[in-house]
Write a protein that holds these residues in place. Sequence first.
Motif, PDB file in Angstrom:
ATOM      1  N   GLY A  28       0.823  -1.204   0.000  1.00  0.00           N
ATOM      2  CA  GLY A  28       0.000   0.000   0.000  1.00  0.00           C
ATOM      3  C   GLY A  28       0.854   1.249   0.000  1.00  0.00           C
ATOM      4  O   GLY A  28       0.611   2.186  -0.755  1.00  0.00           O
ATOM      5  N   GLU A  29       1.872   1.232   0.834  1.00  0.00           N
ATOM      6  CA  GLU A  29       2.780   2.377   0.870  1.00  0.00           C
ATOM      7  C   GLU A  29       3.545   2.508  -0.427  1.00  0.00           C
ATOM      8  O   GLU A  29       3.739   3.618  -0.933  1.00  0.00           O
ATOM      9  CB  GLU A  29       3.784   2.221   2.021  1.00  0.00           C
ATOM     10  CG  GLU A  29       3.234   2.694   3.354  1.00  0.00           C
ATOM     11  CD  GLU A  29       4.301   2.594   4.431  1.00  0.00           C
ATOM     12  OE1 GLU A  29       5.382   3.168   4.244  1.00  0.00           O
ATOM     13  OE2 GLU A  29       4.056   1.903   5.434  1.00  0.00           O
ATOM     14  N   LEU A  31       2.602   1.576  -3.396  1.00  0.00           N
ATOM     15  CA  LEU A  31       1.703   2.132  -4.402  1.00  0.00           C
ATOM     16  C   LEU A  31       1.545   3.628  -4.204  1.00  0.00           C
ATOM     17  O   LEU A  31       1.588   4.404  -5.175  1.00  0.00           O
ATOM     18  CB  LEU A  31       0.344   1.429  -4.322  1.00  0.00           C
ATOM     19  CG  LEU A  31      -0.766   2.002  -5.198  1.00  0.00           C
ATOM     20  CD1 LEU A  31      -0.325   2.152  -6.641  1.00  0.00           C
ATOM     21  CD2 LEU A  31      -2.007   1.136  -5.113  1.00  0.00           C
ATOM     22  N   ALA A  32       1.395   4.047  -2.962  1.00  0.00           N
ATOM     23  CA  ALA A  32       1.244   5.472  -2.686  1.00  0.00           C
ATOM     24  C   ALA A  32       2.483   6.244  -3.134  1.00  0.00           C
ATOM     25  O   ALA A  32       2.377   7.313  -3.738  1.00  0.00           O
ATOM     26  CB  ALA A  32       0.979   5.688  -1.198  1.00  0.00           C
ATOM     27  N   ARG A  33       3.642   5.693  -2.862  1.00  0.00           N
ATOM     28  CA  ARG A  33       4.884   6.371  -3.249  1.00  0.00           C
ATOM     29  C   ARG A  33       5.013   6.505  -4.746  1.00  0.00           C
ATOM     30  O   ARG A  33       5.354   7.569  -5.279  1.00  0.00           O
ATOM     31  CB  ARG A  33       6.088   5.554  -2.763  1.00  0.00           C
ATOM     32  CG  ARG A  33       6.489   5.853  -1.366  1.00  0.00           C
ATOM     33  CD  ARG A  33       7.852   5.215  -1.121  1.00  0.00           C
ATOM     34  NE  ARG A  33       7.992   4.877   0.280  1.00  0.00           N
ATOM     35  CZ  ARG A  33       9.048   4.265   0.778  1.00  0.00           C
ATOM     36  NH1 ARG A  33      10.022   3.906  -0.026  1.00  0.00           N
ATOM     37  NH2 ARG A  33       9.109   4.015   2.053  1.00  0.00           N
ATOM     38  N   LEU A  34       4.785   5.411  -5.432  1.00  0.00           N
ATOM     39  CA  LEU A  34       4.918   5.445  -6.885  1.00  0.00           C
ATOM     40  C   LEU A  34       3.866   6.364  -7.488  1.00  0.00           C
ATOM     41  O   LEU A  34       4.153   7.116  -8.426  1.00  0.00           O
ATOM     42  CB  LEU A  34       4.786   4.025  -7.456  1.00  0.00           C
ATOM     43  CG  LEU A  34       5.895   3.065  -7.024  1.00  0.00           C
ATOM     44  CD1 LEU A  34       5.651   1.675  -7.575  1.00  0.00           C
ATOM     45  CD2 LEU A  34       7.242   3.586  -7.508  1.00  0.00           C
ATOM     46  N   ALA A  35       2.663   6.319  -6.952  1.00  0.00           N
ATOM     47  CA  ALA A  35       1.613   7.196  -7.465  1.00  0.00           C
ATOM     48  C   ALA A  35       2.002   8.651  -7.252  1.00  0.00           C
ATOM     49  O   ALA A  35       1.777   9.507  -8.109  1.00  0.00           O
ATOM     50  CB  ALA A  35       0.285   6.885  -6.784  1.00  0.00           C
ATOM     51  N   LYS A  36       2.606   8.920  -6.115  1.00  0.00           N
ATOM     52  CA  LYS A  36       3.028  10.291  -5.843  1.00  0.00           C
ATOM     53  C   LYS A  36       4.053  10.773  -6.863  1.00  0.00           C
ATOM     54  O   LYS A  36       4.038  11.928  -7.282  1.00  0.00           O
ATOM     55  CB  LYS A  36       3.627  10.347  -4.436  1.00  0.00           C
ATOM     56  CG  LYS A  36       3.744  11.736  -3.873  1.00  0.00           C
ATOM     57  CD  LYS A  36       4.128  11.651  -2.403  1.00  0.00           C
ATOM     58  CE  LYS A  36       4.003  12.975  -1.699  1.00  0.00           C
ATOM     59  NZ  LYS A  36       4.209  12.842  -0.243  1.00  0.00           N
ATOM     60  N   ALA A  37       4.923   9.877  -7.258  1.00  0.00           N
ATOM     61  CA  ALA A  37       5.923  10.257  -8.245  1.00  0.00           C
ATOM     62  C   ALA A  37       5.261  10.617  -9.572  1.00  0.00           C
ATOM     63  O   ALA A  37       5.759  11.472 -10.313  1.00  0.00           O
ATOM     64  CB  ALA A  37       6.927   9.122  -8.442  1.00  0.00           C
ATOM     65  N   ALA A  39       2.269  11.868  -9.825  1.00  0.00           N
ATOM     66  CA  ALA A  39       1.164  12.773  -9.559  1.00  0.00           C
ATOM     67  C   ALA A  39       1.446  14.214  -9.967  1.00  0.00           C
ATOM     68  O   ALA A  39       1.062  15.144  -9.250  1.00  0.00           O
ATOM     69  CB  ALA A  39       0.773  12.694  -8.085  1.00  0.00           C
TER      70      ALA A  39
ATOM     71  N   VAL B  38      -4.376   8.803  -5.351  1.00  0.00           N
ATOM     72  CA  VAL B  38      -3.936   7.534  -4.778  1.00  0.00           C
ATOM     73  C   VAL B  38      -2.627   7.713  -4.015  1.00  0.00           C
ATOM     74  O   VAL B  38      -2.169   6.795  -3.348  1.00  0.00           O
ATOM     75  CB  VAL B  38      -3.774   6.491  -5.903  1.00  0.00           C
ATOM     76  CG1 VAL B  38      -3.478   5.118  -5.348  1.00  0.00           C
ATOM     77  CG2 VAL B  38      -5.033   6.426  -6.750  1.00  0.00           C
ATOM     78  N   ALA B  39      -2.061   8.889  -4.072  1.00  0.00           N
ATOM     79  CA  ALA B  39      -0.713   9.101  -3.567  1.00  0.00           C
ATOM     80  C   ALA B  39      -0.646   9.294  -2.063  1.00  0.00           C
ATOM     81  O   ALA B  39       0.126  10.117  -1.576  1.00  0.00           O
ATOM     82  CB  ALA B  39      -0.079  10.289  -4.276  1.00  0.00           C
ATOM     83  N   HIS B  40      -1.449   8.567  -1.333  1.00  0.00           N
ATOM     84  CA  HIS B  40      -1.346   8.593   0.131  1.00  0.00           C
ATOM     85  C   HIS B  40      -1.789   7.239   0.659  1.00  0.00           C
ATOM     86  O   HIS B  40      -2.823   6.721   0.243  1.00  0.00           O
ATOM     87  CB  HIS B  40      -2.223   9.702   0.701  1.00  0.00           C
ATOM     88  CG  HIS B  40      -1.967   9.980   2.150  1.00  0.00           C
ATOM     89  ND1 HIS B  40      -2.383   9.138   3.157  1.00  0.00           N
ATOM     90  CD2 HIS B  40      -1.315  10.983   2.742  1.00  0.00           C
ATOM     91  CE1 HIS B  40      -2.005   9.633   4.320  1.00  0.00           C
ATOM     92  NE2 HIS B  40      -1.348  10.745   4.095  1.00  0.00           N
ATOM     93  N   PRO B  41      -1.003   6.671   1.592  1.00  0.00           N
ATOM     94  CA  PRO B  41      -1.320   5.321   2.061  1.00  0.00           C
ATOM     95  C   PRO B  41      -2.741   5.191   2.598  1.00  0.00           C
ATOM     96  O   PRO B  41      -3.401   4.181   2.349  1.00  0.00           O
ATOM     97  CB  PRO B  41      -0.286   5.095   3.170  1.00  0.00           C
ATOM     98  CG  PRO B  41       0.840   5.986   2.835  1.00  0.00           C
ATOM     99  CD  PRO B  41       0.244   7.186   2.175  1.00  0.00           C
TER     100      PRO B  41
END
Lengths: 114, 114
Positions: A28-29, A31-37, A39, B38-41
């Motif tokens: 989950g984390e 995915l959040a990290r990669l999505a942030k990149a 974003a 999605v960029a947050h756990p």
Amino acid sequence: MATRKSKSKSKAKCCAETPLNLDGVSDGELLARLAKAVAHPARVTILRMLIERDSCVCGEIVGELPLAQSTVSQHLKILKESGLVQGDIDGPKVCYCVNKPMLKMLQTLVAGLK
Amino acid sequence: MATRKSKSKSKAKCCAETPLNLDGVSDGELLARLAKAVAHPARVTILRMLIERDSCVCGEIVGELPLAQSTVSQHLKILKESGLVQGDIDGPKVCYCVNKPMLKMLQTLVAGLK
DNA sequence: AATGTCCATCGTCGATCAACGATGAGAGGA
DNA sequence: TCCTCTCATCGTTGATCGACGATGGACATT
């Protein structure tokens, strides 16, 4: 080394593969990290550019974006920190390319949302 | 419109489907927006929770996250604004569920990175 | 009508982001 | 050597995020 700049293996992958060590990070984390990149529109553009050409020198990216060089460098740094992109120094230039296993990981995680 | 009351306890899909109007948004921007959502756990957790159960009352989400109710409400708002999630009022409660076309859109955009 | 429950919104505060110009470090070319 | 080109990093500024408590509105129950 004049031959080095435009020559260096036209579609060469300039970057060594990184084994992408994910220490104790839940998916989950991750995915959040990669999505942030991803974003940010500029980073999406950069990522697509790096995918389209197999690798890319930093200057080309700056040339195609309406952003200052330092801003592009920041975005590249974020992409590198996420693991999606890696860069190798090639003489005075820097060659960036996509870390395919990490991209694949992002795709798997997103596809797993169902 | 008769029984739209709280009797709809079962796995009912509480939410009417939204046609997801994307006006002049490039797909790069759209990808960036969805990725940002999605960029947050916590939001990944919420999204997965909504996917697993077919729909979910806000209170259940708050109950499973180590966050204050107002914080969860904020995350839900972000998810709603992205279009990935929609919520319908069901009596005193609010039922959230995933907007599947938008999720599919995200998956398509991410899968298209190649 | 009064009360309780569920949820959204407001206001705040510290942290992070996004953008820029300026500066500096390295690698070649003159 | 000196200079140029390429890129990273620093420092700054304004905007946004992420978290919380407090408040208030809508609804059901009493």
